[in-house]
Scaffold this motif. Structure first.
Motif: not given
Length: 511
Positions: A242-254
């Motif tokens: 869950k934590l890993s996916q949250s980081i990826v989502d925030k990075l990929r949002a940009k």
């Protein structure tokens, strides 16, 4: 100077014999030409649609997309008869997996295969994390145990601990006999020495268990079992995912992002023996660490550097990326421990690529602080690097974080990787340091054009099976070689039916 095959023969020859000699030579030449043509044909078709590693140019647009799969897709399901584990095993197998995350994942995969080979019941592997990570969370703290056992139910039996033995109405604990397996032990060692001790004592304890089973095994089903463990059964715990996916989502949002495993930490530099670029005080620290942790060895920096044994510096990494066409708008996630040598090594890299992130800069929650200590932090970095659009390791070796990750990205869909050839790049960087900069970028490009960017490719020693499991763990729907054909879609149903039948037969025998 004579050219081979065209030297002049001495002595007199009649006109007839000369004509016959010419005919013979022409016939031989025709046969040689035919053999060469057939050889080229079979070498090109024998690769089963695998493209050459060599490119004519490097396109950024292509690098930001997955590599060309050439019709291959990941598949680690059995393709031949694979019976479920027998109801009665030969005993219990305990292992202690030492090293970092990569070594541990490889060791766990090897332990499952060893259990299958010996018809043993595997005890949940122990993770020796205290010595390096100062982390005692163990297998339960990192991996989803229930998922691990369930995924491998068609392959081996797994227990969380060795049960007590009931004998003459008394419960007695089975004591595992400790063995030290040879490095890269062949299968025969497990079916003889190890199995003999297991049958004698009821359980064996293999320690240490890093690199204790040969990687190259001439049995594709055994290799596919390794892939089932590594890429399917070994799933991190839900909070890590869950934590890993949250980081990826925030990075990929940009937008798309690249991840880099910047291996410029004290342990790797000390191991490699690359001291001369550091201050006398820093060299003293590195040499002391090496003496305390590694076997004595004569190490000369200039020699090590020339053969590509030194990790790339952050600046060298930046120069490679710039030469490939990446600009200062590129977003980079850094997976690294504490970089040795302080900020002076990062400044040149940051000036080229200022948009740098790590898990702490992306995610500021208390959950991050709580769940990125020790092995868990390495697991989060592993998942972010696995899911990134591009991954670049700066030092990939048999016991390195990037080693397993490269194989996982290949299996995950031929995701782009940038793998610098340190040995080929070394003289180019050495020339630059000496002031010889003419043609620098062109020389870098030529080297990088010859590297693999994540496409399916033949595994050649010293490349590890865990770095490249092609072709054993991949298949094609319309292959040239029948052995590469994908298994039926209902393979899990078939295996489940076999398992249920075996359990039913065992129950009927007992009753």
């Amino acid at each position: 100077m004579r050219r081979a095959g065209f030297h002049r023969q001495h002595g007199r020859h009649s006109g007839g014999s000369g004509f016959k000699g010419m005919i013979v030579k022409l016939s031989v030449a025709a046969v040689v030409l035919l053999i060469c043509t057939l050889s080229l044909f079979f070498s090109s078709t024998g690769t089963s649609n695998v493209q050459s590693n060599y490119r004519s140019k490097i396109s950024l647009e292509e690098l930001w997309s997955n590599a060309d799969s050439a019709g291959w897709r990941p598949s680690s399901a059995p393709r031949t008869h694979w019976p479920p584990p027998p109801n009665e095993s030969n005993g219990y197998l305990r292992v202690r997996c030492n090293g970092g995350l990569n070594q541990q994942r490889s060791a766990i995969s090897n332990a499952v295969l060893a259990a299958r080979i010996m018809n043993a019941t595997l005890v949940l592997p122990e993770l020796d994390a205290n010595s390096f990570w100062h982390d005692d969370s163990g297998f339960h703290g990192i991996y989803d145990v229930e998922h691990f056992i369930k995924t491998l139910r068609y392959d081996i039996k797994i227990v969380e601990s060795i049960p007590e033995n009931q004998k003459n109405g008394k419960k007695k604990k089975i004591k595992a006999f400790q063995l030290r397996p040879p490095r890269d032990a062949p299968i025969s060692w497990y079916t003889t020495d190890a199995l003999k001790k297991m049958k004698e004592h009821g359980a064996i304890y293999l320690t240490p268990f890093s690199h204790r089973l040969a990687e190259e095994i001439d049995n594709p089903e055994y290799q596919r079992l390794r892939c089932r463990v590594n890429y399917h059964a070994l799933r991190f715990k839900p909070h890590i995912m869950k934590l890993s996916q949250s980081i990826v989502d925030k990075l990929r949002a940009k937008g798309p992002f690249m991840s880099i495993h910047l291996r410029f930490e004290m342990d790797m530099l000390a191991f490699a023996g690359c001291f001369d670029i550091f201050t006398p005080a820093e060299q003293k620290i590195l040499k002391k660490y090496r003496e305390e942790n590694f076997a004595p060895k004569r190490l000369v920096y200039s020699e090590r550097r020339a053969i590509g044994k030194c990790p790339l510096t952050p600046e060298e990494v930046g120069l490679i990326l710039r030469t490939l066409g990446f600009d200062n708008s590129t977003r980079i996630y850094l997976a690294a421990g504490e970089l040795f040598g302080g900020d002076r090594f990062m400044k040149p890299f940051r000036s080229l690529f200022p948009r740098l992130e790590n898990h702490s800069s992306v995610e500021h929650s208390e959950e991050l602080v709580e769940n990125t200590r020790g092995l868990a932090g390495s697991a989060v970095d592993y998942m972010v690097c696995l899911l990134s659009d591009i991954f670049m390791p700066t030092y990939d070796g048999p016991s390195n974080f990037a080693n397993n990750l490269l194989g996982h990205r290949l299996y995950y869909g031929f995701r782009t990787t940038i793998r610098p050839d340190r040995k080929a790049l070394a003289p180019i960087f050495i020339d630059r340091e000496s002031g010889r900069t003419a043609g620098f970028e062109e020389a870098i490009r030529k080297v990088m054009l010859k590297t693999n960017f994540g496409e399916p490719h033949k595994r050649v020693s010293p490349e590890s099976f865990y770095t490249n499991s092609w072709p054993e763990c991949f298949c094609q729907t319309s292959p040239e070689n029948p052995a590469d054909k994908c298994p039926p879609n209902d393979i899990l149903n078939i295996m489940n039916n076999e398992l249920e039948k075996a359990e039913t037969d065992a129950n009927s025998t007992i009753s």
